[in-house]
Design a protein around this motif. Sequence first.
Motif, PDB file in Angstrom:
ATOM      1  N   ALA A  46       0.915  -1.345  -0.108  1.00 40.58           N
ATOM      2  CA  ALA A  46      -0.167  -0.167   0.223  1.00 40.58           C
ATOM      3  C   ALA A  46       0.800   1.360   0.111  1.00 40.58           C
ATOM      4  N   TYR A  47       2.028   1.232   0.581  1.00 38.47           N
ATOM      5  CA  TYR A  47       2.676   2.392   0.848  1.00 38.47           C
ATOM      6  C   TYR A  47       4.396   1.805   0.735  1.00 38.47           C
ATOM      7  N   ALA A  48       5.229   2.628  -0.222  1.00 37.96           N
ATOM      8  CA  ALA A  48       6.515   2.223  -0.147  1.00 37.96           C
ATOM      9  C   ALA A  48       7.237   3.287  -0.479  1.00 37.96           C
ATOM     10  N   THR A  49       8.873   3.198  -0.344  1.00 33.91           N
ATOM     11  CA  THR A  49       9.676   4.119  -0.460  1.00 33.91           C
ATOM     12  C   THR A  49      10.889   3.125  -0.833  1.00 33.91           C
ATOM     13  N   GLY A  50      11.857   3.915  -1.636  1.00 29.82           N
ATOM     14  CA  GLY A  50      12.850   3.244  -2.269  1.00 29.82           C
ATOM     15  C   GLY A  50      14.326   4.013  -2.169  1.00 29.82           C
ATOM     16  N   ILE A  51      15.551   3.187  -2.189  1.00 30.16           N
ATOM     17  CA  ILE A  51      16.776   3.926  -2.586  1.00 30.16           C
ATOM     18  C   ILE A  51      17.554   2.802  -3.389  1.00 30.16           C
ATOM     19  N   THR A  52      18.367   3.701  -4.393  1.00 29.82           N
ATOM     20  CA  THR A  52      19.085   2.830  -5.205  1.00 29.82           C
ATOM     21  C   THR A  52      20.585   3.260  -5.156  1.00 29.82           C
ATOM     22  N   GLY A  53      21.689   2.499  -5.647  1.00 34.30           N
ATOM     23  CA  GLY A  53      22.692   2.957  -5.454  1.00 34.30           C
ATOM     24  C   GLY A  53      23.804   1.979  -5.966  1.00 34.30           C
ATOM     25  N   VAL A  54      24.973   2.214  -5.821  1.00 32.81           N
ATOM     26  CA  VAL A  54      26.389   1.193  -6.202  1.00 32.81           C
ATOM     27  C   VAL A  54      27.243   1.181  -5.075  1.00 32.81           C
ATOM     28  N   VAL A  55      27.609  -0.283  -4.582  1.00 33.35           N
ATOM     29  CA  VAL A  55      28.550  -0.460  -3.712  1.00 33.35           C
ATOM     30  C   VAL A  55      29.625  -1.227  -4.409  1.00 33.35           C
ATOM     31  N   GLU A  56      30.776  -0.422  -3.926  1.00 37.57           N
ATOM     32  CA  GLU A  56      32.062  -1.098  -4.743  1.00 37.57           C
ATOM     33  C   GLU A  56      32.739  -2.162  -3.744  1.00 37.57           C
ATOM     34  N   ARG A  57      33.124  -3.259  -3.920  1.00 35.81           N
ATOM     35  CA  ARG A  57      33.782  -4.299  -2.938  1.00 35.81           C
ATOM     36  C   ARG A  57      35.116  -4.009  -3.133  1.00 35.81           C
ATOM     37  N   ASP A  58      36.028  -4.999  -2.312  1.00 33.78           N
ATOM     38  CA  ASP A  58      37.338  -5.014  -2.491  1.00 33.78           C
ATOM     39  C   ASP A  58      37.734  -5.688  -4.018  1.00 33.78           C
ATOM     40  N   GLU A  99      35.470  -4.423  -7.799  1.00 25.75           N
ATOM     41  CA  GLU A  99      34.053  -5.025  -8.429  1.00 25.75           C
ATOM     42  C   GLU A  99      33.089  -4.283  -7.799  1.00 25.75           C
ATOM     43  N   THR A 100      31.919  -4.163  -8.587  1.00 29.90           N
ATOM     44  CA  THR A 100      30.620  -3.044  -8.043  1.00 29.90           C
ATOM     45  C   THR A 100      29.318  -3.940  -8.186  1.00 29.90           C
ATOM     46  N   SER A 101      28.520  -3.698  -7.225  1.00 30.85           N
ATOM     47  CA  SER A 101      26.939  -4.076  -7.492  1.00 30.85           C
ATOM     48  C   SER A 101      25.988  -3.007  -7.379  1.00 30.85           C
ATOM     49  N   THR A 102      25.146  -3.264  -8.145  1.00 35.25           N
ATOM     50  CA  THR A 102      24.028  -2.000  -8.284  1.00 35.25           C
ATOM     51  C   THR A 102      22.938  -2.542  -7.466  1.00 35.25           C
ATOM     52  N   PHE A 103      22.608  -1.976  -6.481  1.00 35.69           N
ATOM     53  CA  PHE A 103      21.413  -2.347  -5.700  1.00 35.69           C
ATOM     54  C   PHE A 103      20.177  -1.544  -5.485  1.00 35.69           C
ATOM     55  N   VAL A 104      18.881  -1.938  -5.046  1.00 35.21           N
ATOM     56  CA  VAL A 104      17.525  -1.469  -4.605  1.00 35.21           C
ATOM     57  C   VAL A 104      17.368  -1.667  -3.371  1.00 35.21           C
ATOM     58  N   SER A 105      16.834  -0.783  -2.495  1.00 31.15           N
ATOM     59  CA  SER A 105      16.359  -1.064  -1.280  1.00 31.15           C
ATOM     60  C   SER A 105      15.008  -0.544  -0.932  1.00 31.15           C
ATOM     61  N   VAL A 106      13.972  -1.205  -0.915  1.00 33.65           N
ATOM     62  CA  VAL A 106      12.466  -0.738  -0.626  1.00 33.65           C
ATOM     63  C   VAL A 106      11.806  -1.234   0.768  1.00 33.65           C
ATOM     64  N   SER A 107      11.423  -0.081   1.456  1.00 32.42           N
ATOM     65  CA  SER A 107      10.712  -0.456   2.493  1.00 32.42           C
ATOM     66  C   SER A 107       9.192  -0.140   2.119  1.00 32.42           C
ATOM     67  N   ALA A 108       8.443  -1.023   2.830  1.00 37.42           N
ATOM     68  CA  ALA A 108       6.764  -0.929   2.307  1.00 37.42           C
ATOM     69  C   ALA A 108       6.012  -1.463   3.648  1.00 37.42           C
ATOM     70  N   ARG A 109       4.888  -1.202   3.433  1.00 38.50           N
ATOM     71  CA  ARG A 109       3.753  -1.854   4.551  1.00 38.50           C
ATOM     72  C   ARG A 109       2.517  -1.979   3.668  1.00 38.50           C
ATOM     73  N   ASP A 110       1.890  -3.181   4.358  1.00 37.37           N
ATOM     74  CA  ASP A 110       0.661  -3.568   3.569  1.00 37.37           C
ATOM     75  C   ASP A 110      -0.320  -2.873   3.954  1.00 37.37           C
ATOM     76  N   GLN A 142      20.388  -7.080  -4.929  1.00 35.72           N
ATOM     77  CA  GLN A 142      21.837  -6.598  -5.760  1.00 35.72           C
ATOM     78  C   GLN A 142      22.251  -7.265  -6.655  1.00 35.72           C
ATOM     79  N   THR A 143      22.985  -6.902  -7.655  1.00 35.82           N
ATOM     80  CA  THR A 143      23.631  -7.841  -8.538  1.00 35.82           C
ATOM     81  C   THR A 143      24.736  -7.158  -9.234  1.00 35.82           C
ATOM     82  N   GLY A 144      25.663  -7.997  -9.580  1.00 35.32           N
ATOM     83  CA  GLY A 144      26.812  -7.605 -10.265  1.00 35.32           C
ATOM     84  C   GLY A 144      26.584  -7.213 -12.013  1.00 35.32           C
ATOM     85  N   GLU A 145      25.396  -7.717 -12.422  1.00 34.21           N
ATOM     86  CA  GLU A 145      25.057  -7.337 -13.880  1.00 34.21           C
ATOM     87  C   GLU A 145      24.842  -5.865 -13.799  1.00 34.21           C
ATOM     88  N   ASP A 146      24.941  -5.662 -15.289  1.00 34.17           N
ATOM     89  CA  ASP A 146      24.827  -4.263 -15.770  1.00 34.17           C
ATOM     90  C   ASP A 146      23.454  -3.767 -15.601  1.00 34.17           C
TER      91      ASP A 146
END
Length: 210
Positions: free
Chosen positions: A150-162, A165-176, A188-192
């Motif tokens: 019913a309600y949600a917000t999200g964050i996207t970004g890129v994390v660099e590893r040792d 290498e990088t992974s692209t991610f999305v984090s979504v917080s939501a309630r029913d 998150q994924t290492g894919e393009d």
Amino acid sequence: MERMGGVQLMKRGLIITGLVAVSMLAVGGCGASESSEPATDGAPSATTESSDGTLTVGTAPTIDGASPFSTDGVTVQVPEGWVTDRTEESGIVQVLVYDPADQLNPVAITVSSEASDEAVNVQSDVTWTQLGSAGVSELARHTVEWPAWAYATGITGVVERDGGETSTFVSVSARDQAETVMVSVSAQTGEDDLEQSLQYQVLQTVEPAS
């Protein structure tokens, strides 16, 4: 199977998964009515405006060979060959869904019974601040359209590893709709292309259990 809390997750390199788990514990510990702590040393402010418009998660796709997994008021489709790992700490449940051959790019589902628009916003703010403090790059906040929630917000970004290498991610917080379940779901994924990844497809299948 090894059980992994937030600190262990970050030690394993699962930066986004670990931070989201820690932030949910922090929100659960202080209550949604209290504001998150301010950002520290270069972290983006938790009150930064959404910078990249609306993120549309879309309806759940059909994942061939997937099996449903339900726990604590939520359900998710688990692709063939993937595994689940459920942990619980201080009343906060976390489920990892991942390919054993790609453990650094899981889907993480963190579940709480404290479900309201305010709780979702506080969870998103705390996650945003912690991600900035961890040096995650290309951070952007989004309003989210997700038919299952019913309600949600999200964050996207890129994390660099040792190793660079990088992974692209999305984090979504939501309630029913009934305000009985709040989730934070990260993929998150290492894919393009994150949205074409199997991790993102699994995220789309997360929904309140019927």
